[in-house]
Scaffold this motif. Structure first.
Motif, short mmCIF file in Angstrom:
data_model
loop_
_atom_site.label_atom_id
_atom_site.label_comp_id
_atom_site.label_asym_id
_atom_site.label_seq_id
_atom_site.Cartn_x
_atom_site.Cartn_y
_atom_site.Cartn_z
N MET A 129 0.82 -1.20 0.00
CA MET A 129 0.00 0.00 0.00
C MET A 129 0.86 1.26 0.00
O MET A 129 0.46 2.30 -0.53
CB MET A 129 -0.93 0.01 1.22
N SER A 130 2.06 1.14 0.58
CA SER A 130 2.97 2.29 0.61
C SER A 130 3.30 2.77 -0.79
O SER A 130 3.48 3.98 -1.03
CB SER A 130 4.27 1.92 1.34
N LYS A 131 3.38 1.85 -1.73
CA LYS A 131 3.68 2.21 -3.12
C LYS A 131 2.61 3.14 -3.68
O LYS A 131 2.89 4.08 -4.43
CB LYS A 131 3.81 0.96 -3.98
N HIS A 132 1.34 2.87 -3.30
CA HIS A 132 0.24 3.70 -3.77
C HIS A 132 0.30 5.09 -3.13
O HIS A 132 -0.01 6.10 -3.77
CB HIS A 132 -1.10 3.04 -3.46
N VAL A 133 0.70 5.13 -1.85
CA VAL A 133 0.83 6.41 -1.16
C VAL A 133 1.92 7.25 -1.81
O VAL A 133 1.75 8.45 -2.05
CB VAL A 133 1.14 6.20 0.35
N ILE A 134 3.06 6.62 -2.10
CA ILE A 134 4.18 7.32 -2.73
C ILE A 134 3.77 7.86 -4.09
O ILE A 134 4.11 8.99 -4.47
CB ILE A 134 5.40 6.39 -2.86
N ASN A 135 3.01 7.07 -4.84
CA ASN A 135 2.54 7.52 -6.15
C ASN A 135 1.57 8.69 -6.01
O ASN A 135 1.62 9.66 -6.79
CB ASN A 135 1.86 6.36 -6.87
N TYR A 136 0.71 8.64 -4.99
CA TYR A 136 -0.29 9.69 -4.78
C TYR A 136 0.37 11.02 -4.39
O TYR A 136 -0.01 12.09 -4.88
CB TYR A 136 -1.28 9.28 -3.70
N THR A 137 1.37 10.96 -3.52
CA THR A 137 1.96 12.18 -2.98
C THR A 137 2.98 12.83 -3.90
O THR A 137 3.37 13.99 -3.67
CB THR A 137 2.63 11.89 -1.62
N GLN A 138 3.42 12.13 -4.94
CA GLN A 138 4.26 12.73 -5.98
C GLN A 138 5.51 13.43 -5.44
O GLN A 138 5.92 14.46 -5.95
CB GLN A 138 3.45 13.71 -6.81
N GLY A 139 6.11 12.87 -4.39
CA GLY A 139 7.38 13.39 -3.90
C GLY A 139 7.28 14.66 -3.07
O GLY A 139 8.30 15.27 -2.75
N LEU A 140 6.07 15.10 -2.71
CA LEU A 140 5.90 16.33 -1.93
C LEU A 140 6.06 16.02 -0.44
O LEU A 140 5.22 15.33 0.15
CB LEU A 140 4.51 16.91 -2.20
N PRO A 141 7.12 16.53 0.21
CA PRO A 141 7.37 16.20 1.62
C PRO A 141 6.20 16.50 2.55
O PRO A 141 5.88 15.70 3.43
CB PRO A 141 8.59 17.06 1.97
N LEU A 142 5.56 17.65 2.36
CA LEU A 142 4.42 18.00 3.22
C LEU A 142 3.34 16.93 3.15
O LEU A 142 2.74 16.56 4.17
CB LEU A 142 3.85 19.36 2.81
N ALA A 143 3.09 16.42 1.95
CA ALA A 143 2.05 15.41 1.78
C ALA A 143 2.40 14.13 2.53
O ALA A 143 1.53 13.49 3.14
CB ALA A 143 1.84 15.11 0.30
N PHE A 144 3.68 13.75 2.50
CA PHE A 144 4.09 12.54 3.23
C PHE A 144 3.92 12.72 4.74
O PHE A 144 3.52 11.80 5.44
CB PHE A 144 5.56 12.20 2.92
N VAL A 145 4.26 13.90 5.23
CA VAL A 145 4.12 14.17 6.66
C VAL A 145 2.66 14.10 7.08
O VAL A 145 2.30 13.45 8.07
CB VAL A 145 4.72 15.55 7.02
N VAL A 146 1.79 14.78 6.31
CA VAL A 146 0.36 14.83 6.65
C VAL A 146 -0.31 13.46 6.49
O VAL A 146 -0.96 12.95 7.40
CB VAL A 146 -0.36 15.88 5.79
N VAL A 147 -0.13 12.86 5.31
CA VAL A 147 -0.78 11.58 5.03
C VAL A 147 -0.18 10.46 5.88
O VAL A 147 -0.91 9.63 6.43
CB VAL A 147 -0.66 11.24 3.53
N GLY A 148 1.15 10.44 6.00
CA GLY A 148 1.81 9.41 6.79
C GLY A 148 1.38 9.44 8.24
O GLY A 148 1.11 8.40 8.85
N SER A 149 1.28 10.63 8.83
CA SER A 149 0.84 10.76 10.22
C SER A 149 -0.60 10.30 10.39
O SER A 149 -0.96 9.67 11.39
CB SER A 149 0.99 12.21 10.69
N PHE A 150 -1.44 10.60 9.39
CA PHE A 150 -2.84 10.20 9.45
C PHE A 150 -2.98 8.67 9.39
O PHE A 150 -3.84 8.08 10.05
CB PHE A 150 -3.62 10.84 8.30
N LEU A 151 -2.11 8.01 8.60
CA LEU A 151 -2.22 6.56 8.40
C LEU A 151 -1.53 5.76 9.49
O LEU A 151 -1.65 4.53 9.53
CB LEU A 151 -1.61 6.19 7.05
N CYS A 152 -0.82 6.44 10.39
CA CYS A 152 -0.04 5.74 11.42
C CYS A 152 -0.91 4.79 12.24
O CYS A 152 -1.98 5.16 12.76
CB CYS A 152 0.60 6.79 12.33
#
Length: 226
Positions: A129-152
């Motif tokens: 599923m991480s692969k789909h998240v990486i594809n969705y966030t398109q390398g934007l650090p803010l998106a990884f922080v926000v989405v990653g924290s939400f999915l924790c």
């Protein structure tokens, strides 16, 4: 673009170098402070011999008021400017420009692991599923922080549900940061942005330029500022 990590990088460099200077100053949120409190407020923060960071500059008048010329500062001073508008730096004669890019796959995966799994080993299902998240966030650090924290610590099913929802209704915090770039555009630039986003996405650049030119948008000056 917003959320790409300009301020974070500037803060790291500032923290790394600041103890080498007699004085140092990190002027954060220049755009916001100058709008709400004026440039004099920012000028009063400056020191005569500094490592100086001007964060989030969006107007030429801010640079003229704060760093009009090199002789304002003693030899050895270092000035770092973050902005979403590269042409501001070019027109002000900034010597070295570094364009911050998005995270590559390995960097994105590392940041996601940090935020979503707290460095725990993810299950095979979570890893896929991480692969789909990486594809969705398109390398934007803010998106990884926000989405990653939400999915924790959430289940794989909730990961899938959250991603499906985000595709339909993007996170408001991410949109707020990205919208700053859009709001800062001139009316013609906004129209060009919307035309491309709604009708011309994925088309050949040359053909896009022809269409925009036929519509009277003068794309050469807007899309090729240099």
């Amino acid at each position: 673009m917003g959320g790409i990590g300009k301020t974070t990088l500037a803060r790291v460099v500032y923290d790394w170098l600041s103890d080498q200077y007699e004085g140092s100053c990190f002027l954060a949120n220049v755009r916001e402070v100058s709008q709400n409190r004026g440039l004099i407020c920012l000028q009063e923060q400056l020191l005569s011999e500094v490592l100086l960071v001007l964060d989030d500059v969006d107007k030429q008048e801010q640079l003229k008021a704060l760093v009009a010329a090199p002789n304002w500062f003693v030899s050895g001073s270092r000035i770092i400017i973050t902005t979403r508008d590269e042409h501001l730096l070019i027109s002000h004669g900034v010597q070295y420009i570094y364009k911050v890019g998005g995270l590559d796959h390995d960097e994105a995966n590392e940041l996601l692991q940090m935020k979503a799994f707290k460095h725990k080993q993810p299950t095979h299902e979570h890893f896929e599923m991480s692969k789909h998240v990486i594809n969705y966030t398109q390398g934007l650090p803010l998106a990884f922080v926000v989405v990653g924290s939400f999915l924790c610590d959430r289940s794989v099913d909730k990961w899938k549900s959250a991603l499906d929802r985000l595709k339909e209704h993007p996170d408001e915090e991410i949109l707020r940061v990205l919208r700053i770039s859009y709001d800062g555009l001139k009316n013609t630039e906004k129209q060009i942005f919307l035309y491309i986003a709604c009708f011309l996405k994925g088309r050949d650049k040359g053909r896009v330029m022809e269409i925009l030119d036929a519509c009277g948008f003068y794309p050469d000056i807007v899309m090729r500022p240099r």
